[in-house]
Design an enzyme around this catalytic site. Structure first.
Site, PDB file in Angstrom:
ATOM      1  N   ASP A 175     -10.754  -4.506  13.127  1.00  0.00           N
ATOM      2  CA  ASP A 175     -11.819  -5.352  12.585  1.00  0.00           C
ATOM      3  C   ASP A 175     -12.700  -4.608  11.585  1.00  0.00           C
ATOM      4  O   ASP A 175     -13.693  -5.149  11.102  1.00  0.00           O
ATOM      5  CB  ASP A 175     -12.681  -5.939  13.703  1.00  0.00           C
ATOM      6  CG  ASP A 175     -13.422  -4.873  14.526  1.00  0.00           C
ATOM      7  OD1 ASP A 175     -13.316  -3.666  14.203  1.00  0.00           O
ATOM      8  OD2 ASP A 175     -14.112  -5.245  15.494  1.00  0.00           O
ATOM      9  N   ASN A 218      -3.925   4.021   8.247  1.00  0.00           N
ATOM     10  CA  ASN A 218      -4.015   3.504   6.889  1.00  0.00           C
ATOM     11  C   ASN A 218      -3.384   4.525   5.943  1.00  0.00           C
ATOM     12  O   ASN A 218      -2.319   5.045   6.251  1.00  0.00           O
ATOM     13  CB  ASN A 218      -5.474   3.179   6.538  1.00  0.00           C
ATOM     14  CG  ASN A 218      -5.585   2.107   5.467  1.00  0.00           C
ATOM     15  OD1 ASN A 218      -4.897   1.095   5.527  1.00  0.00           O
ATOM     16  ND2 ASN A 218      -6.446   2.305   4.492  1.00  0.00           N
ATOM     17  N   ARG A 249      -5.543   1.194  13.857  1.00  0.00           N
ATOM     18  CA  ARG A 249      -4.285   1.344  13.129  1.00  0.00           C
ATOM     19  C   ARG A 249      -4.460   2.451  12.104  1.00  0.00           C
ATOM     20  O   ARG A 249      -5.583   2.792  11.709  1.00  0.00           O
ATOM     21  CB  ARG A 249      -3.861   0.051  12.441  1.00  0.00           C
ATOM     22  CG  ARG A 249      -4.764  -0.375  11.275  1.00  0.00           C
ATOM     23  CD  ARG A 249      -4.113  -1.481  10.460  1.00  0.00           C
ATOM     24  NE  ARG A 249      -4.967  -1.972   9.381  1.00  0.00           N
ATOM     25  CZ  ARG A 249      -5.079  -1.403   8.184  1.00  0.00           C
ATOM     26  NH1 ARG A 249      -4.408  -0.285   7.909  1.00  0.00           N
ATOM     27  NH2 ARG A 249      -5.874  -1.924   7.256  1.00  0.00           N
ATOM     28  N   ASN A 251      -9.092   5.817   3.467  1.00  0.00           N
ATOM     29  CA  ASN A 251      -8.274   5.317   2.368  1.00  0.00           C
ATOM     30  C   ASN A 251      -7.814   6.445   1.455  1.00  0.00           C
ATOM     31  O   ASN A 251      -7.353   7.466   1.930  1.00  0.00           O
ATOM     32  CB  ASN A 251      -9.014   4.209   1.620  1.00  0.00           C
ATOM     33  CG  ASN A 251      -8.195   2.941   1.548  1.00  0.00           C
ATOM     34  OD1 ASN A 251      -6.995   2.988   1.299  1.00  0.00           O
ATOM     35  ND2 ASN A 251      -8.818   1.816   1.780  1.00  0.00           N
ATOM     36  N   ASP A 276     -10.076   2.067  -3.339  1.00  0.00           N
ATOM     37  CA  ASP A 276      -9.016   1.989  -2.339  1.00  0.00           C
ATOM     38  C   ASP A 276      -8.143   3.239  -2.476  1.00  0.00           C
ATOM     39  O   ASP A 276      -8.627   4.348  -2.283  1.00  0.00           O
ATOM     40  CB  ASP A 276      -8.238   0.682  -2.544  1.00  0.00           C
ATOM     41  CG  ASP A 276      -7.447   0.261  -1.324  1.00  0.00           C
ATOM     42  OD1 ASP A 276      -6.890   1.135  -0.634  1.00  0.00           O
ATOM     43  OD2 ASP A 276      -7.358  -0.950  -1.045  1.00  0.00           O
ATOM     44  N   GLU A 334       0.841  -1.209   0.000  1.00  0.00           N
ATOM     45  CA  GLU A 334       0.000   0.000   0.000  1.00  0.00           C
ATOM     46  C   GLU A 334       0.872   1.255   0.000  1.00  0.00           C
ATOM     47  O   GLU A 334       2.086   1.204   0.152  1.00  0.00           O
ATOM     48  CB  GLU A 334      -0.891   0.025   1.253  1.00  0.00           C
ATOM     49  CG  GLU A 334      -2.360  -0.314   1.007  1.00  0.00           C
ATOM     50  CD  GLU A 334      -3.140   0.839   0.397  1.00  0.00           C
ATOM     51  OE1 GLU A 334      -2.519   1.823  -0.069  1.00  0.00           O
ATOM     52  OE2 GLU A 334      -4.383   0.768   0.381  1.00  0.00           O
TER      53      GLU A 334
END
Length: 303
Positions: free
Chosen positions: A122, A104, A102, A150, A200, A16
């Site tokens: 999750d 991203n 977390r 994202n 994404d 990523e």
């Protein structure tokens, strides 16, 4: 347009956040869940340098001082040039960011602020946020109620900020004031509708079009600034994660992918899953600015 081809002999679980480091003339990207920072020269089969940090690494950006700034699971850290371990810069408040979160995707705006978002491990709805690390080193929340923060980017004139919360399957466009870093009115620019997969990561080209990775969609698509689908490129892997322009004229496009979550049969069917691909897009990209956030005398404490 020629089909994409693998650039490196290297594979990631969750590749990523690619970015072109203009000063070092190298590509940076991350393997998120493995907590790995990847660095390589932009030549086919070039060796890939791997630095491991032992916890999820959402994104990484080059800083004008030669360091690399990392969005590790608990906040922003600075890896000085030549250093093996990073030092802390800023953390979100503990009341809204704990071990179940977390970071991203993230990028720097034209003035060098570091924009970065979070998700719950999750991916429970509404648990993530979008933050901005200002030039003075202060981290503040911009948006909340996000599920998987994202892709993000800016229009060529810096008047529009593009943002993706992946499960919504929409690309949002916000009025943006570069001088203050403030977001204004937001609207849905693109609704993925019948498009395969979910949106994404993204990159913006010099014509103002958006290149969007399709997670579980086997493709990268190009959309006009008005939200019209212009073209798409098929890839031999389902989990296309992000893209970034690179090269002397920003004439190449690096595409990252993932193999995380694929069962054995899917991995056999997609032997290139997790590889990074190179594409000749036929258009040049916009330069993504390096980070210019001031290195604080003392790291910002979480509350």
């Amino acid at each position: 347009m020629a089909p994409p081809e693998c650039l490196f002999d290297h594979s990631d679980e969750l590749g990523e956040g690619p970015v072109w480091d203009t000063r070092q003339q190298r590509l940076l990207w991350v393997d998120i869940l493995g907590g790995r920072l990847l660095r390589a020269a932009p030549q086919p089969a070039a060796p890939v340098e791997v630095l491991e940090f032992g916890r999820p690494l959402g994104c990484a950006v080059p800083h004008v001082d030669g360091s690399t700034w990392l969005a590790l699971s608990d906040g922003v850290w600075r890896l000085a040039a030549g250093a093996a371990q990073p030092t802390p810069i800023a953390q979100p408040p503990r009341a809204v960011h704990g071990p179940q979160h977390r970071f991203n995707d993230g990028k720097c705006d034209a003035l060098g602020r570091f924009w970065l978002g979070t998700t719950l491990l999750d991916e429970a709805p509404g648990g993530g946020r979008l933050y901005c690390l200002d030039l003075d080193g202060q981290l503040h929340q911009v948006l909340d109620g996000i599920t998987v923060s994202n892709g993000l980017g800016w229009s060529p004139d810096n008047r529009t900020f593009y943002y993706i919360d992946s499960p919504t399957r929409r690309v949002q466009a916000f009025d943006f004031d570069l001088a203050s870093g403030q977001l204004g009115r937001g609207r849905t620019l693109i609704d993925f509708g019948e498009q395969p997969g979910v949106p994404d990561g993204l990159a913006v080209d010099s014509e103002g079009a958006l290149w969007i990775a399709h997670w579980d969609g086997y493709r990268l698509s190009r959309w006009s600034a008005e939200g019209v689908l212009l073209a798409w490129v098929e890839l031999p892997v389902a989990r296309v994660t992000s893209c970034a322009f690179y090269g002397a004229r920003l004439e190449q496009l690096l595409i990252t992918t993932a193999r995380v979550g694929l069962d054995d049969s899917a991995r056999q069917a997609q032997p290139l899953a997790g590889r990074s691909f190179r594409l000749d897009p036929g258009v040049t990209g916009l330069a993504v600015s390096a980070c210019r956030v001031r290195v604080p005398d003392h790291p910002q404490e979480s509350a």
